[in-house]
Design a protein around this motif. Sequence first.
Motif, PDB file in Angstrom:
ATOM      1  N   GLU A  59       2.810   7.977   9.729  1.00 19.89           N
ATOM      2  CA  GLU A  59       3.809   7.794  10.779  1.00 19.89           C
ATOM      3  C   GLU A  59       3.233   7.232  12.078  1.00 19.89           C
ATOM      4  O   GLU A  59       3.947   6.597  12.843  1.00 19.89           O
ATOM      5  N   HIS A  60       1.961   7.469  12.354  1.00 22.47           N
ATOM      6  CA  HIS A  60       1.427   7.183  13.688  1.00 22.47           C
ATOM      7  C   HIS A  60       0.276   6.174  13.740  1.00 22.47           C
ATOM      8  O   HIS A  60      -0.193   5.858  14.835  1.00 22.47           O
ATOM      9  N   HIS A  61      -0.180   5.653  12.622  1.00 15.65           N
ATOM     10  CA  HIS A  61      -1.379   4.803  12.664  1.00 15.65           C
ATOM     11  C   HIS A  61      -1.182   3.477  13.389  1.00 15.65           C
ATOM     12  O   HIS A  61      -2.150   2.840  13.773  1.00 15.65           O
ATOM     13  N   HIS A  62       0.063   3.083  13.631  1.00 16.62           N
ATOM     14  CA  HIS A  62       0.308   1.834  14.357  1.00 16.62           C
ATOM     15  C   HIS A  62       0.284   2.015  15.877  1.00 16.62           C
ATOM     16  O   HIS A  62       0.274   1.027  16.616  1.00 16.62           O
ATOM     17  N   GLU A  63       0.269   3.264  16.328  1.00 17.39           N
ATOM     18  CA  GLU A  63       0.247   3.516  17.769  1.00 17.39           C
ATOM     19  C   GLU A  63      -1.097   3.071  18.350  1.00 17.39           C
ATOM     20  O   GLU A  63      -2.144   3.287  17.751  1.00 17.39           O
ATOM     21  N   VAL A  64      -1.059   2.475  19.517  1.00 19.05           N
ATOM     22  CA  VAL A  64      -2.249   1.891  20.131  1.00 19.05           C
ATOM     23  C   VAL A  64      -3.352   2.921  20.318  1.00 19.05           C
ATOM     24  O   VAL A  64      -4.511   2.683  19.961  1.00 19.05           O
ATOM     25  N   ASP A  65      -3.016   4.095  20.858  1.00 20.11           N
ATOM     26  CA  ASP A  65      -4.012   5.133  21.110  1.00 20.11           C
ATOM     27  C   ASP A  65      -4.646   5.627  19.812  1.00 20.11           C
ATOM     28  O   ASP A  65      -5.860   5.804  19.723  1.00 20.11           O
ATOM     29  N   VAL A  66      -3.841   5.816  18.787  1.00 18.68           N
ATOM     30  CA  VAL A  66      -4.332   6.282  17.490  1.00 18.68           C
ATOM     31  C   VAL A  66      -5.232   5.224  16.861  1.00 18.68           C
ATOM     32  O   VAL A  66      -6.338   5.519  16.389  1.00 18.68           O
ATOM     33  N   ALA A  67      -4.793   3.976  16.877  1.00 17.71           N
ATOM     34  CA  ALA A  67      -5.590   2.894  16.300  1.00 17.71           C
ATOM     35  C   ALA A  67      -6.923   2.736  17.026  1.00 17.71           C
ATOM     36  O   ALA A  67      -7.964   2.530  16.397  1.00 17.71           O
ATOM     37  N   ALA A  68      -6.910   2.872  18.344  1.00 20.75           N
ATOM     38  CA  ALA A  68      -8.153   2.739  19.123  1.00 20.75           C
ATOM     39  C   ALA A  68      -9.134   3.856  18.778  1.00 20.75           C
ATOM     40  O   ALA A  68     -10.332   3.605  18.593  1.00 20.75           O
ATOM     41  N   LYS A  69      -8.639   5.074  18.688  1.00 20.45           N
ATOM     42  CA  LYS A  69      -9.515   6.204  18.340  1.00 20.45           C
ATOM     43  C   LYS A  69     -10.032   6.073  16.908  1.00 20.45           C
ATOM     44  O   LYS A  69     -11.176   6.411  16.620  1.00 20.45           O
ATOM     45  N   ALA A  70      -9.200   5.598  16.014  1.00 19.70           N
ATOM     46  CA  ALA A  70      -9.636   5.395  14.631  1.00 19.70           C
ATOM     47  C   ALA A  70     -10.712   4.320  14.563  1.00 19.70           C
ATOM     48  O   ALA A  70     -11.740   4.504  13.900  1.00 19.70           O
ATOM     49  N   ASN A  71     -10.504   3.222  15.260  1.00 14.95           N
ATOM     50  CA  ASN A  71     -11.507   2.158  15.270  1.00 14.95           C
ATOM     51  C   ASN A  71     -12.809   2.602  15.919  1.00 14.95           C
ATOM     52  O   ASN A  71     -13.861   2.023  15.660  1.00 14.95           O
ATOM     53  N   ASN A  72     -12.730   3.628  16.760  1.00 19.96           N
ATOM     54  CA  ASN A  72     -13.908   4.179  17.430  1.00 19.96           C
ATOM     55  C   ASN A  72     -14.592   5.257  16.579  1.00 19.96           C
ATOM     56  O   ASN A  72     -15.544   5.883  17.025  1.00 19.96           O
ATOM     57  N   GLY A  73     -14.085   5.509  15.361  1.00 22.16           N
ATOM     58  CA  GLY A  73     -14.692   6.495  14.473  1.00 22.16           C
ATOM     59  C   GLY A  73     -14.350   7.928  14.810  1.00 22.16           C
ATOM     60  O   GLY A  73     -15.030   8.851  14.367  1.00 22.16           O
ATOM     61  N   GLN A  74     -13.294   8.152  15.582  1.00 21.00           N
ATOM     62  CA  GLN A  74     -12.926   9.500  16.007  1.00 21.00           C
ATOM     63  C   GLN A  74     -11.835  10.130  15.159  1.00 21.00           C
ATOM     64  O   GLN A  74     -11.531  11.298  15.331  1.00 21.00           O
ATOM     65  N   ILE A  75     -11.224   9.364  14.271  1.00 18.12           N
ATOM     66  CA  ILE A  75     -10.141   9.889  13.446  1.00 18.12           C
ATOM     67  C   ILE A  75     -10.431   9.611  11.974  1.00 18.12           C
ATOM     68  O   ILE A  75     -10.745   8.500  11.584  1.00 18.12           O
ATOM     69  N   GLY A  76     -10.302  10.655  11.188  1.00 16.20           N
ATOM     70  CA  GLY A  76     -10.304  10.570   9.740  1.00 16.20           C
ATOM     71  C   GLY A  76      -9.027  11.222   9.263  1.00 16.20           C
ATOM     72  O   GLY A  76      -8.236  11.719  10.069  1.00 16.20           O
TER      73      GLY A  76
END
Length: 188
Positions: A59-76
């Motif tokens: 539901e949320h992976h397209h959100e800018v904040d979520v995508a940025a944290k994921a690209n930064n290795g902070q979200i699995g």
Amino acid sequence: MSQLNITSHQEILHFPKGGKPTLATNEWQVWSGSQDEGGLPDLEHGAHKVLVPFTWWLEHHHEVDVAAKANNGQIGVWFATDDDILKHADVIDAGKQVWPLVAAHFPIFRDGRSFSTAALLRNRFAWQGEIRAIGDVLIDQLLQGARVGFDSFGLRPDQKLDVALKQFDLYTVTTQNSWRDQRSTLSA
């Protein structure tokens, strides 16, 4: 989504393919994805990495904040036992580019569906990254988990880590193929 509290030791048992089992600091918090928590947990203070439920990610992976944290290795992500990962193959293939860790949740030790999740991730999705067992993970599950594709384990807090480390030395011969290697050949 109901409140879910997944706890484990402060250390995880890490058993990489081709390596030896060791204990490592658990840098990841497991988040239930509950909306009443006000979005993602604070990653600036305390734990800087979070495992989010796969359903929340959808539901949320397209959100800018979520995508940025994921690209930064902070979200699995962590997969529940009833998540249909084959239905979301495209999302998982895209996730391989950003998730440094995925986990499969054992809601109770006798529910083995998460073994299948790990095997599917390794065999069908060619997942090369870390797969962690979380939830009601017991020492008794380590050998089977290591065979199907888990390479780290967040053991239940009442499990003894020193005993857990010794589990991988119990057997020197394997009679089945596994994600780690081929079965042993015995000479007559």
